[in-house]
Write a protein that holds these residues in place. Sequence first.
Motif, PDB file in Angstrom:
ATOM      1  N   ASN A 136     -25.584 -17.574  35.739  1.00 37.75           N
ATOM      2  CA  ASN A 136     -25.484 -16.344  36.517  1.00 37.75           C
ATOM      3  C   ASN A 136     -26.286 -16.451  37.796  1.00 37.75           C
ATOM      4  OD1 ASN A 136     -26.240 -13.507  37.382  1.00 37.75           O
ATOM      5  ND2 ASN A 136     -24.803 -13.040  35.723  1.00 37.75           N
ATOM      6  N   LEU A 137     -27.490 -16.963  37.695  1.00 37.52           N
ATOM      7  CA  LEU A 137     -28.338 -17.101  38.874  1.00 37.52           C
ATOM      8  C   LEU A 137     -27.700 -17.998  39.919  1.00 37.52           C
ATOM      9  CD1 LEU A 137     -31.100 -16.293  40.065  1.00 37.52           C
ATOM     10  CD2 LEU A 137     -32.052 -18.366  39.020  1.00 37.52           C
ATOM     11  N   LEU A 138     -26.983 -19.039  39.467  1.00 39.47           N
ATOM     12  CA  LEU A 138     -26.349 -19.995  40.376  1.00 39.47           C
ATOM     13  C   LEU A 138     -24.931 -19.589  40.770  1.00 39.47           C
ATOM     14  CD1 LEU A 138     -27.498 -23.365  38.741  1.00 39.47           C
ATOM     15  CD2 LEU A 138     -28.517 -22.166  40.688  1.00 39.47           C
ATOM     16  N   LEU A 139     -24.495 -18.411  40.329  1.00 40.66           N
ATOM     17  CA  LEU A 139     -23.156 -17.886  40.628  1.00 40.66           C
ATOM     18  C   LEU A 139     -22.054 -18.793  40.101  1.00 40.66           C
ATOM     19  CD1 LEU A 139     -23.644 -16.490  44.246  1.00 40.66           C
ATOM     20  CD2 LEU A 139     -23.611 -15.235  42.092  1.00 40.66           C
ATOM     21  N   LEU A 140     -22.278 -19.310  38.910  1.00 37.90           N
ATOM     22  CA  LEU A 140     -21.268 -20.121  38.239  1.00 37.90           C
ATOM     23  C   LEU A 140     -20.762 -19.437  36.977  1.00 37.90           C
ATOM     24  CD1 LEU A 140     -23.030 -23.608  38.545  1.00 37.90           C
ATOM     25  CD2 LEU A 140     -21.185 -22.715  39.981  1.00 37.90           C
ATOM     26  N   HIS A 141     -21.216 -18.222  36.720  1.00 37.08           N
ATOM     27  CA  HIS A 141     -21.011 -17.618  35.413  1.00 37.08           C
ATOM     28  C   HIS A 141     -19.579 -17.218  35.118  1.00 37.08           C
ATOM     29  CE1 HIS A 141     -22.136 -14.677  38.400  1.00 37.08           C
ATOM     30  NE2 HIS A 141     -21.851 -13.644  37.635  1.00 37.08           N
ATOM     31  N   SER A 142     -18.781 -16.840  36.124  1.00 36.28           N
ATOM     32  CA  SER A 142     -17.424 -16.412  35.789  1.00 36.28           C
ATOM     33  C   SER A 142     -16.486 -17.587  35.536  1.00 36.28           C
ATOM     34  CB  SER A 142     -16.854 -15.494  36.877  1.00 36.28           C
ATOM     35  OG  SER A 142     -16.566 -16.202  38.050  1.00 36.28           O
ATOM     36  N   PHE A 143     -16.972 -18.823  35.648  1.00 36.47           N
ATOM     37  CA  PHE A 143     -16.202 -19.980  35.206  1.00 36.47           C
ATOM     38  C   PHE A 143     -16.186 -20.078  33.683  1.00 36.47           C
ATOM     39  CE2 PHE A 143     -16.957 -21.179  39.583  1.00 36.47           C
ATOM     40  CZ  PHE A 143     -15.809 -21.868  39.932  1.00 36.47           C
ATOM     41  N   SER A 144     -17.072 -19.360  33.019  1.00 36.70           N
ATOM     42  CA  SER A 144     -17.158 -19.401  31.564  1.00 36.70           C
ATOM     43  C   SER A 144     -16.220 -18.372  30.940  1.00 36.70           C
ATOM     44  CB  SER A 144     -18.592 -19.120  31.107  1.00 36.70           C
ATOM     45  OG  SER A 144     -18.650 -18.940  29.698  1.00 36.70           O
ATOM     46  N   PRO A 145     -15.452 -18.745  29.898  1.00 32.79           N
ATOM     47  CA  PRO A 145     -14.584 -17.776  29.227  1.00 32.79           C
ATOM     48  C   PRO A 145     -15.341 -16.841  28.286  1.00 32.79           C
ATOM     49  CG  PRO A 145     -14.364 -19.914  28.191  1.00 32.79           C
ATOM     50  CD  PRO A 145     -15.254 -20.119  29.387  1.00 32.79           C
ATOM     51  N   ASP A 146     -16.604 -17.115  28.062  1.00 30.07           N
ATOM     52  CA  ASP A 146     -17.414 -16.275  27.181  1.00 30.07           C
ATOM     53  C   ASP A 146     -17.876 -15.046  27.960  1.00 30.07           C
ATOM     54  OD1 ASP A 146     -19.146 -15.085  25.443  1.00 30.07           O
ATOM     55  OD2 ASP A 146     -20.497 -16.811  25.234  1.00 30.07           O
ATOM     56  N   PRO A 147     -17.455 -13.832  27.563  1.00 32.38           N
ATOM     57  CA  PRO A 147     -17.856 -12.640  28.319  1.00 32.38           C
ATOM     58  C   PRO A 147     -19.360 -12.424  28.341  1.00 32.38           C
ATOM     59  CG  PRO A 147     -16.803 -12.021  26.247  1.00 32.38           C
ATOM     60  CD  PRO A 147     -16.587 -13.495  26.426  1.00 32.38           C
ATOM     61  N   ALA A 148     -20.083 -12.970  27.360  1.00 36.24           N
ATOM     62  CA  ALA A 148     -21.538 -12.853  27.374  1.00 36.24           C
ATOM     63  C   ALA A 148     -22.138 -13.598  28.559  1.00 36.24           C
ATOM     64  CB  ALA A 148     -22.133 -13.389  26.063  1.00 36.24           C
ATOM     65  N   THR A 149     -21.358 -14.528  29.140  1.00 36.65           N
ATOM     66  CA  THR A 149     -21.794 -15.256  30.328  1.00 36.65           C
ATOM     67  C   THR A 149     -21.079 -14.753  31.580  1.00 36.65           C
ATOM     68  OG1 THR A 149     -22.319 -17.255  29.062  1.00 36.65           O
ATOM     69  CG2 THR A 149     -21.928 -17.522  31.423  1.00 36.65           C
ATOM     70  N   SER A 150     -19.761 -14.607  31.510  1.00 38.77           N
ATOM     71  CA  SER A 150     -18.971 -14.329  32.722  1.00 38.77           C
ATOM     72  C   SER A 150     -19.298 -12.980  33.345  1.00 38.77           C
ATOM     73  CB  SER A 150     -17.476 -14.410  32.407  1.00 38.77           C
ATOM     74  OG  SER A 150     -17.115 -13.472  31.413  1.00 38.77           O
ATOM     75  N   ILE A 151     -19.667 -11.983  32.549  1.00 43.65           N
ATOM     76  CA  ILE A 151     -20.032 -10.674  33.107  1.00 43.65           C
ATOM     77  C   ILE A 151     -21.456 -10.317  32.700  1.00 43.65           C
ATOM     78  CG2 ILE A 151     -17.730  -9.723  33.419  1.00 43.65           C
ATOM     79  CD1 ILE A 151     -17.931  -8.414  30.706  1.00 43.65           C
ATOM     80  N   SER A 152     -22.311 -11.312  32.730  1.00 43.81           N
ATOM     81  CA  SER A 152     -23.692 -11.134  32.280  1.00 43.81           C
ATOM     82  C   SER A 152     -24.592 -10.611  33.396  1.00 43.81           C
ATOM     83  CB  SER A 152     -24.245 -12.476  31.779  1.00 43.81           C
ATOM     84  OG  SER A 152     -24.182 -13.460  32.799  1.00 43.81           O
ATOM     85  N   VAL A 153     -25.801 -10.197  33.002  1.00 38.61           N
ATOM     86  CA  VAL A 153     -26.882  -9.732  33.864  1.00 38.61           C
ATOM     87  C   VAL A 153     -26.402  -8.533  34.700  1.00 38.61           C
ATOM     88  CG1 VAL A 153     -28.734 -10.369  35.455  1.00 38.61           C
ATOM     89  CG2 VAL A 153     -27.820 -12.076  33.885  1.00 38.61           C
ATOM     90  N   ASN A 154     -26.068  -8.743  35.967  1.00 38.63           N
ATOM     91  CA  ASN A 154     -25.569  -7.670  36.832  1.00 38.63           C
ATOM     92  C   ASN A 154     -24.048  -7.818  36.907  1.00 38.63           C
ATOM     93  OD1 ASN A 154     -25.481  -5.542  38.702  1.00 38.63           O
ATOM     94  ND2 ASN A 154     -25.679  -6.944  40.438  1.00 38.63           N
ATOM     95  N   PRO A 155     -23.282  -7.056  36.120  1.00 39.39           N
ATOM     96  CA  PRO A 155     -21.853  -7.332  35.951  1.00 39.39           C
ATOM     97  C   PRO A 155     -21.049  -7.519  37.235  1.00 39.39           C
ATOM     98  CG  PRO A 155     -22.552  -5.721  34.337  1.00 39.39           C
ATOM     99  CD  PRO A 155     -23.733  -5.944  35.251  1.00 39.39           C
ATOM    100  N   PRO A 156     -21.241  -6.709  38.302  1.00 42.85           N
ATOM    101  CA  PRO A 156     -20.403  -6.925  39.493  1.00 42.85           C
ATOM    102  C   PRO A 156     -20.561  -8.297  40.141  1.00 42.85           C
ATOM    103  CG  PRO A 156     -21.428  -4.748  39.563  1.00 42.85           C
ATOM    104  CD  PRO A 156     -22.076  -5.491  38.430  1.00 42.85           C
ATOM    105  N   SER A 157     -21.621  -9.017  39.799  1.00 44.15           N
ATOM    106  CA  SER A 157     -21.859 -10.306  40.452  1.00 44.15           C
ATOM    107  C   SER A 157     -20.837 -11.361  40.071  1.00 44.15           C
ATOM    108  CB  SER A 157     -23.269 -10.818  40.138  1.00 44.15           C
ATOM    109  OG  SER A 157     -23.385 -11.176  38.764  1.00 44.15           O
ATOM    110  N   TRP A 158     -19.984 -11.085  39.064  1.00 42.30           N
ATOM    111  CA  TRP A 158     -18.993 -12.096  38.682  1.00 42.30           C
ATOM    112  C   TRP A 158     -18.103 -12.462  39.872  1.00 42.30           C
ATOM    113  CZ3 TRP A 158     -13.808 -11.769  39.292  1.00 42.30           C
ATOM    114  CH2 TRP A 158     -13.251 -10.500  39.499  1.00 42.30           C
ATOM    115  N   SER A 159     -17.806 -11.468  40.718  1.00 43.75           N
ATOM    116  CA  SER A 159     -16.898 -11.740  41.834  1.00 43.75           C
ATOM    117  C   SER A 159     -17.502 -12.707  42.846  1.00 43.75           C
ATOM    118  CB  SER A 159     -16.501 -10.441  42.534  1.00 43.75           C
ATOM    119  OG  SER A 159     -17.617  -9.829  43.142  1.00 43.75           O
ATOM    120  N   LEU A 160     -18.831 -12.792  42.882  1.00 46.79           N
ATOM    121  CA  LEU A 160     -19.468 -13.735  43.804  1.00 46.79           C
ATOM    122  C   LEU A 160     -19.212 -15.182  43.387  1.00 46.79           C
ATOM    123  CD1 LEU A 160     -22.891 -12.070  44.694  1.00 46.79           C
ATOM    124  CD2 LEU A 160     -20.633 -11.764  45.725  1.00 46.79           C
TER     125      LEU A 160
END
Length: 424
Positions: A136-160
Motif C-alpha cells: 500500500n505504501l508503495l502504491l502496488l496494492h491494487s495489483f493484489s486480488p486479495d481485498p485485504a490488500t487491494s483496498i487496504s489502509v486508506n481505501p481510495p488510494s487503490w486508484s493511485l
Amino acid sequence: MSRSGPENPAAVTPRTGSKLPSLTGLRFVAALLVFLYHTSQFMAPVPPHLPVTPFADPDWSQGYARVLAGGGFVGVSFFFILSGFVLTWAARPGDRAGTFLRRRLVKIYPTHLVTWAVAMILFAATFTPMSAWLPNLLLLHSFSPDPATSISVNPPSWSLSCELLFYVMFPFLINPVRRIADNRLWAWAGAAVLGGIGVVLVTLFVVPDMPKGPFIPDLSMKQFWFGYFFPPARIFEFLFGMLLARIVLAGRWPQVGVLPAAAVAVAGYAVSTFLPTVYAFSLATMVPIGILICAAADADREGRRTLLGGRTMQWLGDVSFGFYMAQGIVLYHGRALFGDNQQYGTPTAIAVLLAFLVANLVAGWLLFVGVERPIMRRWGGRQLGSARGGPARGRPAVRHRDDGAQAPAPVPATDRVAPSAVPD
C-alpha cells in the motif's frame, strides 16, 4: 461537422497559453460523485463492512443508494480518462521520461504518504494485515486480488496504483499516439473502447465467477478485482483520454456545447445504474465521459466561458485531490465516531451528510495548502521554452501545469491534474 486540423502529428501540441479551467472544475464534480457514492454505502472500518445509508426512512435510504449506485464508478473512470487527456494535452516534444515521472510522483506521493500515516494511526493498523502495509505504501496494492490488500489502509488510494501504472506507461505511449495520422484518430479511439469491451468479456468469461462476493452480488471477488481494481484492466480508459486529446488538438472534434455534453453524461450515468455492475465500472460511461471532457476542453481552448471555469469551481478543483484522498478517513473514521451503522431521521441525516461534506472539504484544503501545493511549487514545476525549440514564436515563455493549462511565467505552477482517481 469536424473542423480540419494539421495532418502532421509531430506538429500537434497544445496552443501556448491554452488553459483548461473547465476541466479543473469538472475534477471536483467527479470527486464529489465518489464522495456521495461512499456516503450512500457507508461502511464501518472493521468487518463485516456492511453498507448502511444514514437515512432511517427506508424510502429515502433506498432512493439515495439507488441514485448514487454508480457514482463511484463514474468518478473514478472520469479521473482515468482525464489523466490521459491532460497529460497528452500538456506533453511537449523533448520531455524526458525521468523528469515526467518525478513530477508525477511529487504530485501524488506526498499526499498519499500523509493520508496513509493518518489512516494507520486512526484505524487501519488495527485490522490491516502487515503484509499489506508495504504494498500500500508503495502504491502496488491494487495489483493484489486479495481485498485485504487491494483496498487496504486508506481505501481510495487503490486508484493511485492505476495512476502509477499510467505514469510509467505514458512515456512509451505518447510517441506512438502522436504518430497516428489525424484521419485515423477516431478509429483508434474506437479501438480503445473495444479494449474496454475486451476487459468486460475477460471478467465475465475467463475470471472465476465463484464464490460470489459480499460487495457486488453478481460478481465474484476476483471478478470485482479484475474488472475494477486491477491496474492493467484500466489502461484503456487512460489511452482513450490520450486519443481524445489528440482529436481535440487536431481540430477533429465537432463543436458540442458543454450543456448538451453534460446531458449526455448524465444520461449515460442513468443508463449505467440499470446495467449489470461489470458494465457500470467504466464501459457504459466511457464515451459519455469522453464527450463531456472534449466539449469542456474545446470550449476552453476557444475562449467560451463555462460555469465550470468560475473562481469557486477552480478552488474546488484545486482541492479535489486532497478531497478525494481524505474521504476514506473522514467518512470511515468519522462514521465510527458517530456510531457504526447509525441511522437518523431525514433532516438529521441530511445535516450529518452536509457535516461530512464540510469536514471533507476542510481536510482536502489542508492537504492542498499544507502538502500538495508547497511541494509542487518546490519540486514539481518546469519551465516550458527550455524544451527543444523554445517557446512558440511571438508568445512569452510559460510554465507547465499538467492539466494542460498554461500560465504566464511569473505565476507559480500548481500542477493541476485529476485525482487520479486522481483523482490523479
